[in-house]
Scaffold this motif. Structure first.
Motif, short mmCIF file in Angstrom:
data_model
loop_
_atom_site.label_atom_id
_atom_site.label_comp_id
_atom_site.label_asym_id
_atom_site.label_seq_id
_atom_site.Cartn_x
_atom_site.Cartn_y
_atom_site.Cartn_z
N PHE A 29 0.81 -1.21 0.00
CA PHE A 29 0.00 0.00 0.00
C PHE A 29 0.85 1.27 0.00
O PHE A 29 0.55 2.23 -0.73
CB PHE A 29 -0.92 0.02 1.21
CG PHE A 29 -1.74 1.27 1.34
CD1 PHE A 29 -2.84 1.49 0.52
CD2 PHE A 29 -1.41 2.25 2.26
CE1 PHE A 29 -3.59 2.65 0.62
CE2 PHE A 29 -2.14 3.42 2.38
CZ PHE A 29 -3.24 3.61 1.56
N GLU A 30 1.92 1.31 0.81
CA GLU A 30 2.68 2.54 0.98
C GLU A 30 3.23 3.11 -0.33
O GLU A 30 3.07 4.30 -0.60
CB GLU A 30 3.81 2.34 1.99
CG GLU A 30 3.35 2.30 3.44
CD GLU A 30 2.64 3.57 3.86
OE1 GLU A 30 2.90 4.64 3.29
OE2 GLU A 30 1.79 3.49 4.76
N LYS A 33 0.38 4.58 -2.38
CA LYS A 33 -0.53 5.53 -1.72
C LYS A 33 -0.65 6.85 -2.48
O LYS A 33 -1.75 7.39 -2.64
CB LYS A 33 -0.03 5.78 -0.29
CG LYS A 33 -0.92 6.72 0.51
CD LYS A 33 -0.52 6.71 1.98
CE LYS A 33 0.88 7.24 2.17
NZ LYS A 33 1.24 7.33 3.60
N ASN A 202 -7.73 6.81 3.38
CA ASN A 202 -6.48 6.13 3.73
C ASN A 202 -6.77 4.92 4.62
O ASN A 202 -6.27 3.81 4.37
CB ASN A 202 -5.56 7.12 4.46
CG ASN A 202 -4.14 6.60 4.61
OD1 ASN A 202 -3.92 5.47 5.00
ND2 ASN A 202 -3.18 7.46 4.34
N ARG A 206 -6.36 0.99 3.44
CA ARG A 206 -5.46 0.12 4.19
C ARG A 206 -6.19 -1.14 4.65
O ARG A 206 -5.67 -2.25 4.54
CB ARG A 206 -4.90 0.85 5.40
CG ARG A 206 -3.83 1.86 5.09
CD ARG A 206 -3.32 2.51 6.39
NE ARG A 206 -2.43 3.62 6.11
CZ ARG A 206 -1.13 3.50 5.88
NH1 ARG A 206 -0.58 2.30 5.88
NH2 ARG A 206 -0.40 4.56 5.66
#
Length: 831
Positions: A29-30, A33, A202, A206
């Motif tokens: 995910f990071e 993002k 967010n 996540r």
């Protein structure tokens, strides 16, 4: 199924799947993002204007306003009329040179944007206006520009260029170009709403990512169990561990390099001879140098599950953890300081009492969290592997399957893409330190006594008459105040607007440079009036030191020491009856203690001084805040006798990890705090009539490291440190000096201003004399020690350091005579 019926193994297995799914989903995910959630907070409008006045020099100012029509940015640039002549077939043709004016304006402050033309004859030629990579046409400008002055706008052609000419009869002409640019703008209320929505998205994304990854893993796991493939289920967990470790550690680095992937100008060709895009090529280089190392490291670790000998298991596990520890230290340094781990600087490891200033900042960052989670998983995996063996899988068969990919990865990974082209940016820490097949230069190569380029260059000193003002001096090194955080000599965004405002009414030098990304050695360069370049830390020179860090190893002990003894700024002022003081609000760290020992101050004050004793609130390096530092200095000034004084001090509250009275681990707030305190200090000096017989020098020690989102270097060569320099004398007579010089000549300038005579060598530059020549500028980074960047006039090149065999990367930029001279200087200046 009742909980009591679940055996311990299944519970552990389920928890392990949860943990690995969490690590995997976070790792995935990071990096994605920013492409899923477009960052709004901190976004800017990037504006580039190429222009020149046609008849006379003049000022060009750009102003921006927020939603309440409050002025937020007000930055000026002196436009010098320049022309050049090209001769073609004996026909001379004259062309105008343009000044490039680049600025980033936060979207919060883009509700109105104005330009102001200010000269005796307002005739300006704008060759090009670009906002957010979008060009503005002549028709757009004519239709949408607004001004209270009567404007004459038309086309102008100069050679191959065609642009806009704006004429006005007023000496000062303000033009509203908001509708011309059509910038992105947002109110504070809209920004808050957007940020709140982004926070919710967010969290939801996540959660979605985690649930999806966990369900996939769980379905595969129970399917293998249903088909009685228990051994395969164990292998599946091992594969998950491998993927999770590889992704978390690799993506931790990816997040640190993410901005540079898109900003670099690097291109290369693939096997089909097709140029890859900038982003593609940079990511490929990154994966080659980091992905392969981390992939091989993870493979090495999980191999212990298939080995029976516990001693071999332990050796592999411990070795893998040590290698990963090196990666995490490098990752941490890159995260909080934007420098690379250099094995040669291991002496800094003894400053352990200050580690907690940085660790928390690192761990709460996205990159730091991924690396720490990966490291914990790595250690647990290694410990478990020592006691667990999967015996149903043949190690020999497994090795045969993996031999080809492992061999391929090894060959590809240890032979990095030409480090000359990529200036160490995407090299892993082992490659940075020379552990690779392809290596440029040798930092440890010394110079021989008969090195001709140095021996043919004689550095001689002479003295000239100074202005002999005999004023008191306060030299303030402003922490991390580089041109990459200003509008007055960079593209912004501005982190210190109050100090910038001081530049307009005082002597401002917009072409000034720091040589080294270190406060300690910047100070040494100023005091000794020579560049301090490419320090080695591993061997002490022949002096006693009680510091935990040794004084640098000397490559040219007799040469550098000779130069350092020739023109010591502090000794010179002391011999002219000045009282000299070094005043620091911190402990002396990272070499500062040893640097002070090489100076000759009458008194040295640090945070242990009784004047700071009652202050319990402490910040980075056990410092008191900048307000307390300046309060101490004001009190000290009032107690001084008739003898003139020379104070050297430095700010510290805005040092990374940016802990200040306005916020914790917050770069913007830390710089805002130091900005307001430096400005308040100048005003307090005015209030006590200090400027009747005193000056203040505000100068950046080096540019900002770890400046996330800021253009790293204002289009300067990679390692060149451009910083602002302001001399305040209380006369409110603004001036801008464009002479190119550095810390190595600041001491010469101060001698010229205040003493009967000033001393200098042929390398130094005095920017206040007529026809001052540009100084040769050096710049380097502790993480790329074999590289030395050089700037001469407007030309730049890179030296690959290798003792007598040092050479220029490109031998077509400087003449042979210039290259020999510069290499001779380098041999003198290296310590």
């Amino acid at each position: 199924m009742k909980l009591s019926s679940l055996n311990t193994k299944e519970i552990i297995y389920f928890i392990l799947l949860l943990f690995l799914s969490l690590l995997l989903s976070h790792s995935i995910f990071e990096p994605l993002k920013k492409s899923i959630l477009v960052p709004i907070d901190g976004a800017n409008n990037s504006i580039l204007i190429n222009l020149t006045y046609l008849l006379k020099d003049g000022d060009f100012t750009l102003k921006s306003y927020d939603q309440h029509n409050t002025l937020q940015q007000n930055t000026s640039k002196k436009i010098i009329l320049k022309k050049h002549t090209i001769t073609d077939n004996n026909h001379k043709q004259e062309f105008i040179d343009f000044e490039s004016y680049a600025i980033d304006i936060p979207i919060l402050n883009s509700h109105k944007i104005e330009i102001e033309l200010n000269t005796d004859d307002n005739l300006v030629y704008i060759d090009e206006i670009i906002i957010n990579n979008r060009s503005i046409s002549l028709n757009d400008f004519i239709a949408n520009a607004k001004s209270t002055s009567k404007l004459h706008i038309g086309k102008f052609k100069d050679g191959a260029s065609a642009g806009i000419v704006i004429g006005s009869e007023d000496k000062s002409t303000v033009i509203d170009i908001t509708n011309v640019l059509n910038p992105v703008k947002v109110t504070s209320e809209e920004l808050k709403q957007i940020n709140d929505e982004q926070l919710l998205y967010n969290i939801l994304l996540r959660a979605f990512c985690f649930v999806t990854v966990f369900l996939i893993c769980y379905i595969i796991s129970i399917s293998l169990k249903a088909f009685n493939k228990e051994s395969y289920r164990s292998i599946f967990v091992i594969i998950l561990i491998f993927i999770a470790l590889t992704l978390s550690i690799t993506n931790s680095y990816y997040l640190l390099f993410e901005n540079s992937f898109h900003n670099s100008n690097t291109f290369f060709k693939d096997e089909t001879n097709t140029f890859l895009s900038t982003t593609q090529s940079n990511i490929l280089i990154f994966l080659q140098n980091f992905g392969t190392l981390i992939c091989l490291l993870s493979l090495l670790l999980i191999s212990i599950f298939f080995i029976k000998n516990r001693i071999i298991k332990s050796i592999i596990a411990i070795s893998s953890v040590i290698i990963l520890a090196i990666l995490i230290i490098d990752n941490c340094l890159l995260n909080v300081l934007n420098v690379r781990l250099n094995f040669n600087m291991a002496g800094h490891a003894t400053e352990t009492k200050y580690f907690d200033d940085f660790i928390y900042s690192y761990m709460i960052s996205d990159s730091g969290f991924l690396m720490c989670a990966g490291f914990i998983t790595f250690v647990i995996t290694g410990f478990s592997g020592i006691f667990v063996t999967i015996e149903k899988v043949s190690l020999r068969k497994l090795a045969s399957y993996l031999s080809i990919p492992i061999a391929s990865l090894t060959v590809w990974g240890v032979y990095p893409t030409d480090p000359e082209d990529f200036d160490f940016t995407y090299l892993n820490p082992f490659q940075v330190n020379g552990f690779c097949f392809q290596k440029m230069g040798n930092f440890y190569s010394t110079y021989s006594d008969n090195y001709s380029k140095r021996n043919n260059l004689t550095i001689s000193y002479k003295s000239e008459q100074g202005l002999n003002q005999k004023k008191n001096i306060i030299l303030v090194l402003v922490e991390s105040w580089g041109c990459n955080f200003t509008y007055v000599c960079g593209t912004g965004p501005s982190k210190m607007p109050s100090i910038e405002a001081l530049a307009k009414n005082n002597a401002f030098f917009d072409n000034y440079y720091s040589i080294i990304p270190s406060t300690s050695f910047s100070l040494l360069s100023i005091i000794k009036s020579v560049p301090v370049i490419n320090i080695a830390w591993d061997l002490p020179i022949e002096t006693e030191t009680s510091s935990s860090i040794s004084i640098p190893k000397s490559f040219n002990k007799s040469y550098s020491r000779m130069l350092h003894s020739q023109n010591d700024l502090i000794s010179t002022f002391k011999s002219n009856n000045y009282k000299t003081s070094f005043i620091s609000s911190t402990d002396h760290v990272f070499g500062m203690r040893d640097i002070i020992k090489q100076t000759n101050f009458d008194e040295v004050i640090d945070t242990s001084n009784p004047g700071f004793a009652g202050i319990t609130e402490r910040f980075t390096f056990n410092s008191v805040n900048d307000q307390e530092l300046f309060k101490f200095i004001i009190t000290k000034i009032k107690s001084e006798a008739d003898k003139p004084f020379f104070y050297v001090t430095k700010t510290a509250t805005n040092h990374t990890p940016f802990n200040s009275p306005l916020g914790f681990n917050n770069l913007d707030k830390a710089f805002e705090y130091t900005d307001q305190e430096v400005y308040r200090f100048v005003k307090q000096l005015e209030a006590i009539d200090y400027f009747k017989n005193g000056i203040v020098i505000l100068v950046g020690d080096h540019h900002a490291w770890g400046a996330d989102g800021a253009k790293r270097n204002n289009n300067e060569p990679t390692f060149i440190n451009k910083v602002p320099l302001i001399i305040i004398d209380g006369k409110n007579q603004g001036s801008i000096n464009h002479t190119q010089f550095s810390h190595a000549s600041l001491g010469v300038l101060l001698q010229y201003l205040e003493l009967p005579t000033y001393k200098f060598n042929q390398f130094n530059t005095n920017p206040l004399i007529d026809n001052a020549e540009s100084e040769i500028i050096f710049g380097y980074d502790f993480g790329a020690m074999t590289y030395l960047e050089v700037k001469k006039d407007d030309r730049s090149n890179t030296i690959i350091l290798d003792g007598d065999d040092s050479y220029f990367k490109d031998d077509n930029i400087f003449t042979p005579e210039e290259m020999d001279e510069i290499l001779g200087y380098v041999a003198y200046f290296r310590m």
